[in-house]
Design a protein around this motif. Structure first.
Motif, PDB file in Angstrom:
ATOM      1  N   THR A 117       0.837  -1.205   0.000  1.00  0.00           N
ATOM      2  CA  THR A 117       0.000   0.000   0.000  1.00  0.00           C
ATOM      3  C   THR A 117       0.868   1.249   0.000  1.00  0.00           C
ATOM      4  O   THR A 117       0.564   2.231  -0.701  1.00  0.00           O
ATOM      5  CB  THR A 117      -0.932   0.007   1.222  1.00  0.00           C
ATOM      6  N   PHE A 118       1.946   1.225   0.763  1.00  0.00           N
ATOM      7  CA  PHE A 118       2.863   2.366   0.777  1.00  0.00           C
ATOM      8  C   PHE A 118       3.504   2.552  -0.594  1.00  0.00           C
ATOM      9  O   PHE A 118       3.684   3.678  -1.063  1.00  0.00           O
ATOM     10  CB  PHE A 118       3.939   2.165   1.848  1.00  0.00           C
ATOM     11  N   GLU A 119       3.855   1.472  -1.253  1.00  0.00           N
ATOM     12  CA  GLU A 119       4.414   1.535  -2.607  1.00  0.00           C
ATOM     13  C   GLU A 119       3.448   2.239  -3.555  1.00  0.00           C
ATOM     14  O   GLU A 119       3.837   3.129  -4.323  1.00  0.00           O
ATOM     15  CB  GLU A 119       4.691   0.107  -3.106  1.00  0.00           C
ATOM     16  N   THR A 120       2.181   1.852  -3.505  1.00  0.00           N
ATOM     17  CA  THR A 120       1.165   2.437  -4.381  1.00  0.00           C
ATOM     18  C   THR A 120       0.949   3.908  -4.090  1.00  0.00           C
ATOM     19  O   THR A 120       0.708   4.705  -5.008  1.00  0.00           O
ATOM     20  CB  THR A 120      -0.161   1.673  -4.217  1.00  0.00           C
ATOM     21  N   LEU A 135       4.019   8.246  -5.179  1.00  0.00           N
ATOM     22  CA  LEU A 135       3.941   8.440  -6.628  1.00  0.00           C
ATOM     23  C   LEU A 135       5.297   8.623  -7.312  1.00  0.00           C
ATOM     24  O   LEU A 135       5.558   7.980  -8.325  1.00  0.00           O
ATOM     25  CB  LEU A 135       3.020   9.631  -6.940  1.00  0.00           C
ATOM     26  N   PRO A 136       6.198   9.483  -6.825  1.00  0.00           N
ATOM     27  CA  PRO A 136       7.468   9.667  -7.548  1.00  0.00           C
ATOM     28  C   PRO A 136       8.351   8.423  -7.470  1.00  0.00           C
ATOM     29  O   PRO A 136       8.634   7.919  -6.376  1.00  0.00           O
ATOM     30  CB  PRO A 136       8.125  10.856  -6.829  1.00  0.00           C
ATOM     31  N   GLU A 137       8.789   7.936  -8.593  1.00  0.00           N
ATOM     32  CA  GLU A 137       9.629   6.741  -8.612  1.00  0.00           C
ATOM     33  C   GLU A 137      10.903   6.899  -7.783  1.00  0.00           C
ATOM     34  O   GLU A 137      11.294   5.962  -7.071  1.00  0.00           O
ATOM     35  CB  GLU A 137       9.982   6.350 -10.047  1.00  0.00           C
ATOM     36  N   THR A 171       2.449  16.557  -1.565  1.00  0.00           N
ATOM     37  CA  THR A 171       3.657  17.373  -1.695  1.00  0.00           C
ATOM     38  C   THR A 171       4.006  17.541  -3.172  1.00  0.00           C
ATOM     39  O   THR A 171       5.087  17.128  -3.612  1.00  0.00           O
ATOM     40  CB  THR A 171       4.831  16.725  -0.937  1.00  0.00           C
ATOM     41  N   PRO A 172       3.119  18.123  -3.961  1.00  0.00           N
ATOM     42  CA  PRO A 172       3.346  18.170  -5.420  1.00  0.00           C
ATOM     43  C   PRO A 172       4.618  18.910  -5.819  1.00  0.00           C
ATOM     44  O   PRO A 172       5.323  18.465  -6.735  1.00  0.00           O
ATOM     45  CB  PRO A 172       2.088  18.869  -5.951  1.00  0.00           C
ATOM     46  N   TRP A 173       4.920  20.026  -5.155  1.00  0.00           N
ATOM     47  CA  TRP A 173       6.123  20.785  -5.523  1.00  0.00           C
ATOM     48  C   TRP A 173       7.374  19.955  -5.272  1.00  0.00           C
ATOM     49  O   TRP A 173       8.274  19.892  -6.112  1.00  0.00           O
ATOM     50  CB  TRP A 173       6.180  22.086  -4.727  1.00  0.00           C
ATOM     51  N   LEU A 174       7.404  19.276  -4.131  1.00  0.00           N
ATOM     52  CA  LEU A 174       8.565  18.452  -3.809  1.00  0.00           C
ATOM     53  C   LEU A 174       8.632  17.224  -4.715  1.00  0.00           C
ATOM     54  O   LEU A 174       9.719  16.790  -5.106  1.00  0.00           O
ATOM     55  CB  LEU A 174       8.501  18.029  -2.341  1.00  0.00           C
TER      56      LEU A 174
END
Length: 224
Positions: A79-82, A85-87, A204-207
């Motif tokens: 679940t944490f993997e999913t 989002l950023p690879e 955290t989209p900017w990060l």
């Protein structure tokens, strides 16, 4: 006293967990922003703690802390993997988690070899917060100590990365680090419901953009 010493031991940057290779977004953030001074670094740390650590890392670590078997741990891990989002953050979390776990396996920490076998067999992935929760309970940390160690290691790693990148001086870095303690205390007191569905949201989209751009950089010091 032994529980306190165990917490200090696990929070120590000298513990061979492989964390020195990861900036957790600081290098990418500095590149995206042009640079980071101590005020901006403090803002990035607060943003990360509020919108990624408190809702994702902390929850994953706590679910893993209370997990009684590998089957439950595997659900948390995947679940944490999913949810990550950023690879570069996914890969970094797994690499850091495996380094941390390997150190504990060599120290004969209870449960470490079982988790290594589960990762080798593909049952688990070995994300850092998940490994930390599983191991720290077996190291004698209580829940509050585990939360404190989790927040401190995340924050200290980012601050140390900023120093190694030459963004802030060592004294300024310590002032910024200490400045996060009131926020960490507030976030650590947020409710945690073990019976709730396993979910690890972050915003955290900017990060995330900074980390993704950093992964394509030709010249970089850190893996993420």
């Amino acid at each position: 006293m032994q529980a306190l010493l165990a917490t200090l031991w696990q929070s120590d940057s000298a513990f061979p967990s492989g964390g020195f290779a990861f900036s957790n977004g600081i290098e990418g953030a500095a590149a995206l922003a042009g640079s980071l001074d101590k005020e901006t670094l403090g803002t990035v740390l607060a943003f990360t703690l509020r919108h990624r650590w408190a809702t994702a890392d902390r929850h994953a670590m706590l679910h893993a802390f209370h997990a009684d078997d590998i089957e439950r741990l595997a659900i948390i891990d995947h679940t944490f993997e999913t949810a990550t989002l950023p690879e570069p953050l996914r890969v970094g979390s797994r690499r850091n988690g495996m380094a941390f776990l390997t150190a504990h396996a060599r120290l004969d920490t209870p449960g470490a070899q079982d988790l290594r076998a589960a990762i080798a067999g593909g049952q688990c992935l070995g994300h850092l917060p998940v490994v930390q929760g599983w191991i720290w309970r077996r190291c004698g940390l209580d829940q509050n100590a585990a939360v404190a160690a989790s927040a401190y290691t995340v924050t200290a790693a980012m601050v140390n990365a900023a120093v190694r990148l030459g963004l802030v001086g060592a004294i300024e870095a310590q002032r910024v680090l200490a400045g996060t303690f009131p926020l960490i205390s507030d976030l650590a007191a947020m409710p945690f419901d073990l019976s709730a569905d396993v979910a690890f949201p972050s915003a955290t989209p900017w990060l995330d953009i900074a980390v993704t751009r950093h992964a394509r950089s030709d010249l970089r010091l850190f893996s993420n």
